[in-house]
Scaffold this motif. Structure first.
Motif, PDB file in Angstrom:
ATOM      1  N   SER A 136      15.420  10.040 -19.848  1.00  9.61           N
ATOM      2  CA  SER A 136      14.096  10.043 -20.487  1.00  9.61           C
ATOM      3  C   SER A 136      13.102   9.362 -19.554  1.00  9.61           C
ATOM      4  O   SER A 136      13.367   8.269 -19.049  1.00  9.61           O
ATOM      5  CB  SER A 136      14.145   9.305 -21.826  1.00  9.61           C
ATOM      6  OG  SER A 136      15.066   9.933 -22.717  1.00  9.61           O
ATOM      7  N   GLN A 152      21.656  12.342 -20.060  1.00  7.88           N
ATOM      8  CA  GLN A 152      20.240  12.601 -20.374  1.00  7.88           C
ATOM      9  C   GLN A 152      19.366  11.494 -19.806  1.00  7.88           C
ATOM     10  O   GLN A 152      19.671  10.303 -19.929  1.00  7.88           O
ATOM     11  CB  GLN A 152      20.061  12.699 -21.892  1.00  7.88           C
ATOM     12  CG  GLN A 152      18.661  13.059 -22.331  1.00  7.88           C
ATOM     13  CD  GLN A 152      18.543  13.066 -23.853  1.00  7.88           C
ATOM     14  OE1 GLN A 152      18.259  12.035 -24.457  1.00  7.88           O
ATOM     15  NE2 GLN A 152      18.786  14.221 -24.458  1.00  7.88           N
ATOM     16  N   LEU A 167      12.307  19.288 -27.353  1.00  2.00           N
ATOM     17  CA  LEU A 167      12.088  17.964 -26.788  1.00  2.00           C
ATOM     18  C   LEU A 167      12.875  17.742 -25.501  1.00  2.00           C
ATOM     19  O   LEU A 167      12.359  17.166 -24.541  1.00  2.00           O
ATOM     20  CB  LEU A 167      12.454  16.895 -27.823  1.00  2.00           C
ATOM     21  CG  LEU A 167      11.507  16.771 -29.032  1.00  2.00           C
ATOM     22  CD1 LEU A 167      12.080  15.794 -30.046  1.00  2.00           C
ATOM     23  CD2 LEU A 167      10.119  16.330 -28.591  1.00  2.00           C
ATOM     24  N   ASN A 168      14.122  18.175 -25.482  1.00  2.00           N
ATOM     25  CA  ASN A 168      14.954  17.932 -24.291  1.00  2.00           C
ATOM     26  C   ASN A 168      15.012  19.150 -23.376  1.00  2.00           C
ATOM     27  O   ASN A 168      16.057  19.459 -22.805  1.00  2.00           O
ATOM     28  CB  ASN A 168      16.362  17.495 -24.699  1.00  2.00           C
ATOM     29  CG  ASN A 168      17.072  18.534 -25.551  1.00  2.00           C
ATOM     30  OD1 ASN A 168      16.452  19.477 -26.041  1.00  2.00           O
ATOM     31  ND2 ASN A 168      18.380  18.366 -25.741  1.00  2.00           N
ATOM     32  N   ASN A 225      16.043  18.228 -32.872  1.00  2.61           N
ATOM     33  CA  ASN A 225      14.740  18.496 -32.254  1.00  2.61           C
ATOM     34  C   ASN A 225      13.647  18.161 -33.261  1.00  2.61           C
ATOM     35  O   ASN A 225      12.991  19.045 -33.800  1.00  2.61           O
ATOM     36  CB  ASN A 225      14.662  19.971 -31.834  1.00  2.61           C
ATOM     37  CG  ASN A 225      13.476  20.275 -30.945  1.00  2.61           C
ATOM     38  OD1 ASN A 225      13.134  19.504 -30.062  1.00  2.61           O
ATOM     39  ND2 ASN A 225      12.836  21.422 -31.175  1.00  2.61           N
ATOM     40  N   ASN A 282      20.778   7.013 -24.211  1.00  2.14           N
ATOM     41  CA  ASN A 282      21.386   8.348 -24.067  1.00  2.14           C
ATOM     42  C   ASN A 282      22.743   8.448 -24.754  1.00  2.14           C
ATOM     43  O   ASN A 282      23.569   9.282 -24.417  1.00  2.14           O
ATOM     44  CB  ASN A 282      21.507   8.747 -22.597  1.00  2.14           C
ATOM     45  CG  ASN A 282      22.346   7.763 -21.794  1.00  2.14           C
ATOM     46  OD1 ASN A 282      22.988   6.891 -22.357  1.00  2.14           O
ATOM     47  ND2 ASN A 282      22.327   7.908 -20.475  1.00  2.14           N
ATOM     48  N   SER A 312      14.501   3.938 -25.163  1.00  2.00           N
ATOM     49  CA  SER A 312      15.319   5.147 -25.061  1.00  2.00           C
ATOM     50  C   SER A 312      16.772   4.762 -24.837  1.00  2.00           C
ATOM     51  O   SER A 312      17.065   3.687 -24.287  1.00  2.00           O
ATOM     52  CB  SER A 312      14.838   6.046 -23.920  1.00  2.00           C
ATOM     53  OG  SER A 312      15.669   7.195 -23.787  1.00  2.00           O
ATOM     54  N   ILE A 320      12.215  14.713 -21.401  1.00  2.00           N
ATOM     55  CA  ILE A 320      13.611  14.408 -21.685  1.00  2.00           C
ATOM     56  C   ILE A 320      14.451  15.545 -21.108  1.00  2.00           C
ATOM     57  O   ILE A 320      14.224  16.716 -21.435  1.00  2.00           O
ATOM     58  CB  ILE A 320      13.875  14.260 -23.196  1.00  2.00           C
ATOM     59  CG1 ILE A 320      12.947  13.201 -23.794  1.00  2.00           C
ATOM     60  CG2 ILE A 320      15.324  13.912 -23.460  1.00  2.00           C
ATOM     61  CD1 ILE A 320      13.021  13.104 -25.302  1.00  2.00           C
ATOM     62  N   GLY A 346      17.014  10.442 -27.289  1.00  3.55           N
ATOM     63  CA  GLY A 346      15.594  10.699 -27.082  1.00  3.55           C
ATOM     64  C   GLY A 346      14.852   9.421 -26.794  1.00  3.55           C
ATOM     65  O   GLY A 346      15.382   8.484 -26.194  1.00  3.55           O
ATOM     66  N   ASP A 379      13.528  12.573 -31.420  1.00  3.17           N
ATOM     67  CA  ASP A 379      14.983  12.570 -31.438  1.00  3.17           C
ATOM     68  C   ASP A 379      15.546  13.897 -30.956  1.00  3.17           C
ATOM     69  O   ASP A 379      15.083  14.970 -31.374  1.00  3.17           O
ATOM     70  CB  ASP A 379      15.471  12.283 -32.854  1.00  3.17           C
ATOM     71  CG  ASP A 379      16.891  11.744 -32.874  1.00  3.17           C
ATOM     72  OD1 ASP A 379      17.583  11.895 -31.866  1.00  3.17           O
ATOM     73  OD2 ASP A 379      17.286  11.180 -33.910  1.00  3.17           O
ATOM     74  N   THR A 380      16.572  13.809 -30.098  1.00  7.51           N
ATOM     75  CA  THR A 380      17.215  15.011 -29.550  1.00  7.51           C
ATOM     76  C   THR A 380      18.690  15.080 -29.924  1.00  7.51           C
ATOM     77  O   THR A 380      19.453  15.807 -29.289  1.00  7.51           O
ATOM     78  CB  THR A 380      17.087  15.034 -28.018  1.00  7.51           C
ATOM     79  OG1 THR A 380      17.732  13.875 -27.474  1.00  7.51           O
ATOM     80  CG2 THR A 380      15.620  15.049 -27.606  1.00  7.51           C
TER      81      THR A 380
END
Length: 369
Positions: free
Chosen positions: A249, A247, A181-182, A157, A240, A238, A103, A110, A144-145
């Motif tokens: 994914s 973002q 995560l991202n 996060n 964004n 996903s 990500i 996410g 999840d971000t």
């Protein structure tokens, strides 16, 4: 081989039916769904049953679920549905899934591995969280971000488990693993469900690291009660967000497999009894009659062994006790004199006197004279 002939009277009737026949062929030739269902081809990291919906696009060795634009969403769908339990509800299945994803930095929702009964592809709206606006019959594992207060996120996060709602029933903090995560790095996740213990476990690590021993999230859920014998679809979704997020994914690898564990039946101690039981009620009656006799014989045998052991113990005790018993002399009756022990001998001086008769003395006197 049957032959068909067309008469002159039937030919106009066929001409009248031709438009409907042509329309039928046209409908059959078109795809079943008019959505943007795109199969993945020539990608060894994905199964041939994988299809793409929404903004999901095949990049050759990976799949981008979202684009670098606002309100983008996509779904990687396993078109082949599965049943967690067969119609007889006697053999529930477990499943395992592995995925490698990344990500990019920025705000976004996410990715989420989603399970839903029925046709998930036709219900993918591409709107809302993870493109599943209005979906209520699902199980989701979200990476999840975004910190979303509306669904009680703990931070931006985390890994959460969602059951029929985007409000997570349990959450694991990814920051505790030293991961973000991202961050744009490739990460690998293992998702396992054991039907016997009704336990769902999610593990996460950086790509290339071994599978963690402890899961970041573990949750007890009875999926058999939730889905019973319904067809279930699984996919990776996903989105964004609805803002100005760019973002992206991406999924680099995904596998999903069922594990059907047959029920184990205990075998009899004596296999012969199991075989004899198939011969009918007579053998079962014989076993029922033989059982009390066997118990009685066992009781008699154990009683005899106990009596024998008791006799041997008493006999040995009597021998040992008699060897160490001493009877004092004064308490014995008079008719039983006490014999002196070998240490009671005494030595006495005995005087011997020899007497001679008178004739011998007289004779002795004469000789002297």
């Amino acid at each position: 081989m049957a032959k068909f002939t067309i008469s002159s009277c039937s030919f106009p009737f066929i001409l009248l039916l031709f438009p409907f026949y042509s329309l039928t062929l046209t409908l059959i030739a078109k795809p079943i769904s008019s959505s943007s269902l795109k199969p993945i081809t020539n990608n060894p990291n994905f199964d041939s049953e994988i299809a793409l919906l929404g903004d999901a696009a095949d990049g050759g060795s990976y799949v981008n679920l979202t684009r670098a634009s606002a309100s983008s969403s996509g779904l990687v769908l396993r078109r082949k549905a599965f049943k967690l339990v067969e119609a007889n509800l006697s053999n529930p299945a477990s499943f395992s899934s592995e995925l490698v994803f990344s990500i990019t930095p920025g705000n976004g929702d996410g990715i989420m591995v989603v399970f839903a009964a029925g046709d998930l592809g036709s219900r993918f709206s591409g709107k809302g969280l993870f493109g599943l606006d209005g979906e209520k019959r699902f199980l989701g594992i979200e990476f999840d971000t975004e910190m979303n207060h509306n669904v009680n996120d703990v931070n931006a996060n985390h890994v959460g488990v969602n059951v029929g709602s985007f409000v997570s029933v349990t959450v694991g903090n990814v920051s505790d693993l030293g991961l973000v995560l991202n961050s744009g790095e490739k990460m690998k996740s293992w998702i396992d469900y054991d039907a016997s213990s009704k336990r769902l476990e999610i593990r996460l690590s950086k790509m290339g690291e071994p599978r963690p021993y402890n899961p970041i999230v573990a949750y007890g859920v009875d999926l058999m009660a939730m889905w019973k014998d319904k067809d279930v679809n699984v996919g990776i979704s996903s989105s964004n967000g609805n803002g100005s997020s760019s973002q992206i994914s991406s999924v680099y690898f995904w596998s999903f497999r069922l594990r059907n564990v047959p029920r184990m039946h205990s075998l009899p101690v004596n296999p012969r009894d199991y075989l004899d039981d198939k011969h009918g009620e007579g053998s079962r009656l014989h076993k029922r009659m033989a059982c009390p006799l066997s118990i009685l014989a066992g009781i008699i045998f154990m009683t005899g062994c106990g009596a024998l052991v008791s006799f041997v113990v008493l006999f040995l005790w009597a021998i040992v006790a008699n060897r160490h018993t001493v009877f004092p002399p004064e308490v014995l009756p008079a008719e039983f004199p006490v014999k002196p022990s070998p240490t009671d001998f005494r030595y006495e001086k005995i005087s011997v006197v020899v007497e001679e008769d008178a004739d011998a003395e007289a004779e002795a006197d004469g000789v002297k004279k």
